[in-house]
Structure formats: C-alpha cells, structure tokens
Design a protein around this motif. Structure first.
Motif, short mmCIF file in Angstrom:
data_model
loop_
_atom_site.label_atom_id
_atom_site.label_comp_id
_atom_site.label_asym_id
_atom_site.label_seq_id
_atom_site.Cartn_x
_atom_site.Cartn_y
_atom_site.Cartn_z
N ARG A 73 -29.13 70.05 22.20
CA ARG A 73 -30.23 69.21 21.69
C ARG A 73 -31.42 70.03 21.18
O ARG A 73 -32.55 69.56 21.18
N VAL A 74 -31.19 71.26 20.77
CA VAL A 74 -32.26 72.09 20.22
C VAL A 74 -32.29 71.91 18.72
O VAL A 74 -31.26 72.06 18.05
N GLN A 75 -33.44 71.58 18.21
CA GLN A 75 -33.63 71.50 16.77
C GLN A 75 -34.99 72.07 16.45
O GLN A 75 -35.82 72.23 17.34
N GLY A 76 -35.21 72.40 15.21
CA GLY A 76 -36.51 72.93 14.81
C GLY A 76 -36.41 73.80 13.59
O GLY A 76 -35.35 73.94 12.98
N ILE A 101 -32.82 80.28 20.11
CA ILE A 101 -31.38 80.03 20.14
C ILE A 101 -30.81 79.80 18.74
O ILE A 101 -29.63 80.00 18.50
N LEU A 102 -31.67 79.42 17.79
CA LEU A 102 -31.24 79.18 16.41
C LEU A 102 -31.38 80.40 15.52
O LEU A 102 -30.90 80.40 14.39
N ALA A 103 -32.03 81.44 16.01
CA ALA A 103 -32.33 82.60 15.18
C ALA A 103 -31.08 83.23 14.56
O ALA A 103 -31.00 83.42 13.34
N THR A 104 -30.11 83.57 15.37
CA THR A 104 -28.93 84.27 14.86
C THR A 104 -28.17 83.46 13.82
O THR A 104 -27.87 83.99 12.74
N TYR A 146 -23.28 74.94 6.79
CA TYR A 146 -23.03 76.17 7.51
C TYR A 146 -23.02 75.78 8.97
O TYR A 146 -24.03 75.32 9.51
N TRP A 147 -21.86 75.88 9.64
CA TRP A 147 -21.71 75.36 10.99
C TRP A 147 -22.15 76.34 12.05
O TRP A 147 -21.86 77.53 11.98
N ILE A 148 -22.84 75.83 13.06
CA ILE A 148 -23.22 76.59 14.24
C ILE A 148 -22.20 76.27 15.31
O ILE A 148 -22.05 75.11 15.70
N HIS A 149 -21.50 77.29 15.79
CA HIS A 149 -20.54 77.13 16.88
C HIS A 149 -20.97 78.05 18.02
O HIS A 149 -20.73 79.24 17.95
N HIS A 150 -21.64 77.53 19.01
CA HIS A 150 -22.06 78.38 20.15
C HIS A 150 -21.04 78.29 21.25
O HIS A 150 -20.57 77.32 21.65
#
Length: 150
Positions: A73-76, A101-104, A146-150
């Motif tokens: 649930r992190v957005q920004g 957490i979104l930087a990379t 562009y997908w984020i897969h953590h």
C-alpha cells in the motif's frame, strides 16, 4: 643635452604606447574569442524540470503487481536527478526524495524507458541534467506499464 632629454622622453612615450597597445590588443582578442565550446564543457548543462518535460518523448507508467500493491500500500512521488545524453537517452538516475521502497524500481524504469529529444547548444547535441518526478499509485491505467515485482 636638451635634445637627448627629448629623445629619451619620446622613447618612453613610444614604449608606453606600444605597451598599452599590446595590452588592449590582448584584451580585445580575449573578448572576441567564442565562449566555451560544447566539446570543452566538462559538465552537463542544467535544465529545469519544466523544460525537460517539454522534451520528453517516451515515458512509462510504473505499476505494482496486484499482490505487491495490496500488501505494501505504498504510493507516492519519487524525485530523481537524471542525466540525459546527447542522443536523448537517460544515462543515469539518482534518487532524491520520495518513498524509499519505490526508489529502485522508479530509477530503473526511468533509466530504461524514458526517452527525451536531444538538447542542442550552438547547433550541437549536449548532455543535460535535470530532475524528474514520477508518481507511483495503487491503480494502473496503462496498457504497457513498467511492473514492480517485490
């Protein structure tokens, strides 16, 4: 004797005039030289984020994988410092601010998928540096994100 004084004074005036002429000629020559050429510029030229936005040809929406989105649930907005090469490709991006957490994933997406029109100075393409702000939300509206897969 008077004649020698006059000759000596005349020589001093002539030498002084020659010296002043050389100084003025050097100063005038320096003023007429072209400013630092594009090839000599050691650092990229700084442009505003607004100017960079006008040169942006391709960007991508960055979206979470559904499982990751609802788990974190992190957005920004992530702000990155970028260098754009002579061909319009992003050479590198550096994290400035935003959710860490979104930087990379944002930096990775900006380096790989953002493209700009080349910048020209005196008719030659130049490297530039600027900032870019990228919003990552929980909703995805892009057909090609562009997908984020953590």
């Amino acid at each position: 004797m008077q004649s020698n004084r006059v000759k000596s004074l005349a020589m001093k005036v002539i030498n002084g005039y020659a010296l002043l002429s050389a100084i003025f000629a050097t100063a005038l020559h320096a003023q007429t030289q072209a400013p630092l050429s594009v090839a000599q510029q050691p650092n990229p030229i700084r442009v505003s984020a607004q100017v960079a936005e006008k040169h942006l040809r391709q960007k991508v929406e960055i979206c979470y994988d559904n499982q990751v989105a609802w788990a974190s649930r992190v957005q920004g907005t992530v702000v990155a410092e970028i260098e754009i090469g002579k061909n319009g490709n992003v050479l590198h991006a550096t994290f400035v601010s935003g959710p860490a957490i979104l930087a990379t994933p944002v930096l990775d997406a900006v380096e790989k998928r953002y493209k700009y029109k080349p910048y020209f100075l005196n008719g030659r393409a130049v490297d530039v540096e600027t900032t870019v702000s990228v919003f990552v939300g929980l909703q995805c509206n892009s057909p090609n994100p562009y997908w984020i897969h953590h």
